[in-house]
Design a protein around this motif. Structure first.
Motif, PDB file in Angstrom:
ATOM      1  N   ALA A  91       0.828  -1.207   0.000  1.00 33.39           N
ATOM      2  CA  ALA A  91       0.000   0.000   0.000  1.00 33.39           C
ATOM      3  C   ALA A  91       0.859   1.252   0.000  1.00 33.39           C
ATOM      4  CB  ALA A  91      -0.929  -0.016   1.216  1.00 33.39           C
ATOM      5  N   ALA A  92       1.947   1.232   0.773  1.00 34.68           N
ATOM      6  CA  ALA A  92       2.842   2.394   0.792  1.00 34.68           C
ATOM      7  C   ALA A  92       3.516   2.585  -0.561  1.00 34.68           C
ATOM      8  CB  ALA A  92       3.888   2.212   1.893  1.00 34.68           C
ATOM      9  N   GLU A  93       3.863   1.488  -1.223  1.00 36.98           N
ATOM     10  CA  GLU A  93       4.488   1.594  -2.543  1.00 36.98           C
ATOM     11  C   GLU A  93       3.504   2.155  -3.564  1.00 36.98           C
ATOM     12  OE1 GLU A  93       7.002  -1.228  -5.662  1.00 36.98           O
ATOM     13  OE2 GLU A  93       5.989  -2.107  -3.907  1.00 36.98           O
ATOM     14  N   MET A  94       2.254   1.749  -3.467  1.00 35.93           N
ATOM     15  CA  MET A  94       1.243   2.286  -4.378  1.00 35.93           C
ATOM     16  C   MET A  94       1.000   3.780  -4.135  1.00 35.93           C
ATOM     17  SD  MET A  94      -1.531  -0.834  -4.393  1.00 35.93           S
ATOM     18  CE  MET A  94      -2.641   0.106  -5.438  1.00 35.93           C
ATOM     19  N   ASP A  95       1.210   4.211  -2.881  1.00 38.62           N
ATOM     20  CA  ASP A  95       1.049   5.632  -2.567  1.00 38.62           C
ATOM     21  C   ASP A  95       2.268   6.459  -2.938  1.00 38.62           C
ATOM     22  OD1 ASP A  95      -1.474   5.224  -1.631  1.00 38.62           O
ATOM     23  OD2 ASP A  95      -0.861   4.978   0.468  1.00 38.62           O
ATOM     24  N   GLY A  96       3.285   5.832  -3.490  1.00 41.89           N
ATOM     25  CA  GLY A  96       4.458   6.567  -3.954  1.00 41.89           C
ATOM     26  C   GLY A  96       5.630   6.577  -2.997  1.00 41.89           C
ATOM     27  N   ALA A  97       5.585   5.798  -1.918  1.00 35.88           N
ATOM     28  CA  ALA A  97       6.695   5.767  -0.964  1.00 35.88           C
ATOM     29  C   ALA A  97       7.856   4.979  -1.558  1.00 35.88           C
ATOM     30  CB  ALA A  97       6.249   5.141   0.353  1.00 35.88           C
ATOM     31  N   GLY A  98       9.053   5.544  -1.456  1.00 38.23           N
ATOM     32  CA  GLY A  98      10.244   4.878  -1.947  1.00 38.23           C
ATOM     33  C   GLY A  98      10.750   3.821  -0.986  1.00 38.23           C
ATOM     34  N   PRO A  99      11.802   3.101  -1.366  1.00 41.07           N
ATOM     35  CA  PRO A  99      12.335   2.039  -0.492  1.00 41.07           C
ATOM     36  C   PRO A  99      12.779   2.573   0.870  1.00 41.07           C
ATOM     37  CG  PRO A  99      13.187   1.802  -2.717  1.00 41.07           C
ATOM     38  CD  PRO A  99      12.467   3.113  -2.679  1.00 41.07           C
ATOM     39  N   TRP A 100      13.479   3.708   0.875  1.00 45.03           N
ATOM     40  CA  TRP A 100      13.937   4.261   2.147  1.00 45.03           C
ATOM     41  C   TRP A 100      12.765   4.712   2.998  1.00 45.03           C
ATOM     42  CZ3 TRP A 100      17.226   4.393   5.829  1.00 45.03           C
ATOM     43  CH2 TRP A 100      17.253   5.455   6.733  1.00 45.03           C
ATOM     44  N   GLN A 101      11.763   5.315   2.400  1.00 42.60           N
ATOM     45  CA  GLN A 101      10.586   5.753   3.159  1.00 42.60           C
ATOM     46  C   GLN A 101       9.827   4.559   3.735  1.00 42.60           C
ATOM     47  OE1 GLN A 101       8.785   8.100  -0.015  1.00 42.60           O
ATOM     48  NE2 GLN A 101       9.196   9.993   1.134  1.00 42.60           N
ATOM     49  N   ARG A 102       9.698   3.493   2.953  1.00 42.55           N
ATOM     50  CA  ARG A 102       9.019   2.294   3.468  1.00 42.55           C
ATOM     51  C   ARG A 102       9.809   1.680   4.619  1.00 42.55           C
ATOM     52  NH1 ARG A 102       8.534   1.239  -2.120  1.00 42.55           N
ATOM     53  NH2 ARG A 102      10.035  -0.476  -1.959  1.00 42.55           N
ATOM     54  N   PHE A 103      11.129   1.670   4.474  1.00 40.44           N
ATOM     55  CA  PHE A 103      11.955   1.104   5.551  1.00 40.44           C
ATOM     56  C   PHE A 103      11.873   1.959   6.808  1.00 40.44           C
ATOM     57  CE2 PHE A 103      16.056   1.185   7.790  1.00 40.44           C
ATOM     58  CZ  PHE A 103      16.141  -0.141   8.191  1.00 40.44           C
ATOM     59  N   ARG A 104      11.930   3.266   6.647  1.00 42.12           N
ATOM     60  CA  ARG A 104      11.980   4.163   7.813  1.00 42.12           C
ATOM     61  C   ARG A 104      10.638   4.246   8.542  1.00 42.12           C
ATOM     62  NH1 ARG A 104      13.386  10.671   7.613  1.00 42.12           N
ATOM     63  NH2 ARG A 104      13.058  11.078   9.852  1.00 42.12           N
ATOM     64  N   HIS A 105       9.553   4.312   7.787  1.00 40.20           N
ATOM     65  CA  HIS A 105       8.252   4.579   8.401  1.00 40.20           C
ATOM     66  C   HIS A 105       7.416   3.324   8.654  1.00 40.20           C
ATOM     67  CE1 HIS A 105       8.776   8.911   8.031  1.00 40.20           C
ATOM     68  NE2 HIS A 105       9.164   8.741   6.773  1.00 40.20           N
TER      69      HIS A 105
END
Length: 313
Positions: A213-227
């Motif tokens: 879901a985060a990837e579909m919302d445009g979150a990058g790999p670092w953002q997905r890892f951090r948040h």
């Protein structure tokens, strides 16, 4: 045949409910029965092998005792004064602190990075996990003996480079400047696989739908890892830190085959200091004082860490 309306009404009425029995009371009785059966043996074993030795070590630390007969020469706190006035013990405290720092700064991030690569279900990933976890399976003494030969300046890894360059042999484990650095490298190699497997277990418990879901919302790999990944992995990271610090405080088994605390007592940890200066030299009272200091440090950290850091886990 005449039907009695009262009898018909009584027949159609619902049956009276059974008397209510509180389930909590029955569970409480079962719980007390289980406690009465299993607690005494466990408490007896814990008392004999943990509580009594700790109390005896605290008592012996007030005596100048060689371990034979009954301790009779009471010297009060002199063992503790000698302990903190001993340069080798102060160096052991520093060495334990260095192991903790390297574990937290190098070992755990390395374990997390490798776990991120091996947490998926790729082809052959199980073999890579086994390879990285294999050092942890080895006995500490066996691993220490293996690395002692590998770091030997005459026929180990350093000899490959010195012979190639035409230099004099370099004996890392015999150098007071480099011996403990070599021990730190071996420590990272030995234990990072254990923490890697902890992180892999934590990563596999994260719901993949959140990441998708985060990837579909445009979150990058670092953002997905951090948040997402890092917060959800928080309990496992805190547990890994706890194991790492406690393991660093009681680090001993690989010191003996690698250096034996040398050269010039520069590679001792608190446990190896206790062993060599207390037991092998028949100064049981002095060694007991070192054991009491180590026990106080471990218990203080464990209780404080669980109360302040792991209270919600």
């Amino acid at each position: 045949m005449t039907l009695d309306p009262a009898a018909l009404a009584a027949a159609d009425a619902p049956a009276a409910p059974a008397p209510y029995v509180q389930p909590g009371r029955r569970m409480s009785l079962n719980g007390w029965a289980t406690l009465a059966v299993f607690l005494p043996p466990a408490l007896t074993v814990f008392t004999i092998f943990v509580i009594l030795p700790v109390i005896e070590a605290g008592w012996y630390s007030f005596f100048n005792w060689d371990g034979y007969g009954r301790p009779e020469k009471f010297i009060g706190l002199k063992n503790y004064a000698w302990l903190f006035g001993n340069p080798a013990f102060l160096r052991a405290l520093v060495n334990n602190s260095l192991i903790i720092v390297v574990s937290l700064v190098v070992q755990l991030p390395l374990a997390l990075g490798v776990a991120m690569l091996l947490a998926g279900r790729m082809r052959g990933v199980v073999w890579f996990r086994m390879i990285f976890f294999l050092p942890y399976i080895l006995a500490d003494v066996a691993a220490g003996l293996m690395w002692r030969f590998m770091l030997d300046g005459s026929y180990g890894i350093p000899a490959l480079f010195t012979d190639l360059l035409g230099l004099q042999p370099v004996y890392l484990l015999a150098s007071k400047d480099w011996a403990f650095s070599a021990i730190l490298i071996v420590t990272v190699w030995k234990y990072f696989g254990f923490h890697m497997m902890l992180y892999i277990a934590g990563l596999q418990g994260i719901d993949r739908d959140l990441l998708e879901a985060a990837e579909m919302d445009g979150a990058g790999p670092w953002q997905r890892f951090r948040h997402i990944t890092l917060p959800l992995l928080g309990p496992m990271i805190r547990l890994s830190i706890f194991f790492s610090v406690i393991g660093a405080l009681k680090f001993f088994d690989m010191i003996v085959p690698l250096t034996g605390g040398g050269p010039f007592d520069t590679t001792h940890t608190m446990v190896s200091f206790l062993y060599y200066f207390g037991l092998t030299r028949m100064r049981v009272g002095f060694g007991s004082a070192a054991g009491v200091v180590l026990f106080v440090i471990c218990v203080t950290f464990a209780l404080g860490y669980q109360r302040l850091v792991m209270r919600d886990d």
